[in-house]
Enzyme design. Sequence first.
Site, PDB file in Angstrom:
ATOM      1  N   GLY A  51       0.838  -1.195   0.000  1.00 28.32           N
ATOM      2  CA  GLY A  51       0.000   0.000   0.000  1.00 28.32           C
ATOM      3  C   GLY A  51       0.872   1.243   0.000  1.00 28.32           C
ATOM      4  CG  HIS A  52       4.498   1.246   0.561  1.00 29.52           C
ATOM      5  ND1 HIS A  52       5.586   0.867  -0.188  1.00 29.52           N
ATOM      6  CD2 HIS A  52       4.354   0.291   1.505  1.00 29.52           C
ATOM      7  CE1 HIS A  52       6.082  -0.243   0.305  1.00 29.52           C
ATOM      8  NE2 HIS A  52       5.350  -0.628   1.328  1.00 29.52           N
ATOM      9  CB  ALA A  53       4.868   4.190  -4.809  1.00 30.76           C
ATOM     10  NE  ARG A  98       5.732  -1.154  -3.712  1.00 28.29           N
ATOM     11  CZ  ARG A  98       7.024  -1.347  -3.878  1.00 28.29           C
ATOM     12  NH1 ARG A  98       7.666  -2.196  -3.114  1.00 28.29           N
ATOM     13  NH2 ARG A  98       7.704  -0.624  -4.743  1.00 28.29           N
ATOM     14  CB  ILE A 123       4.470   7.779  -2.263  1.00 24.67           C
ATOM     15  CG1 ILE A 123       5.679   8.561  -2.763  1.00 24.67           C
ATOM     16  CG2 ILE A 123       3.172   8.546  -2.538  1.00 24.67           C
ATOM     17  CD1 ILE A 123       5.733   8.710  -4.281  1.00 24.67           C
TER      18      ILE A 123
END
Length: 135
Positions: A51-53, A98, A123
């Site tokens: 749940g982030h980049a 992802r 992020i």
Amino acid sequence: MNSINDVKIIDIPKVHDERGFLAVVEKNVIPFGIERVYYLYDVPTESSRGGHAHKEQQSVIIALSGSFEVIIDDGKMKKRIMLNKPNQGLFIPIGIWREIENFSSGAVCLVLASTEYDEAEYIRDYSEFKAQLLG
Ligand code: TYD
């Protein structure tokens, strides 16, 4: 900017004999220098991880045991990839959102990372991720 087409499955060389398999992660197999290794285990099936980049970190994700699904998203296209082979790694370059879900019982998710942990290069807000893509 990277797209989901830059996400690649990497085959990790393995040695097999009657005693079982031995897989070797050598530096020539991974497209970056490894600075950190972490792993997820005892993950409830209903959990969603990731749940982030990342702005800087490149990663290779390996299902050392069991299976799970990685959803990759470049802001335009999304793809769901099942990882279930301990000799396969999923290379994710920077700038790809992802999520990881559907962990099987006993699954171990190993992550090889190109950077030390730094919350500032994450992020974690999807709208911020989308905004970054616009420039
Ligand atoms: P998080 O990024 O939410 O895990 P994932 O994206 O894999 O689901 O991280 C969970 C917690 O662990 C969060 O408080 C940050 C911390 N953490 C570290 O302290 N060091 C690390 O190397 C990582 C990856 C996370």
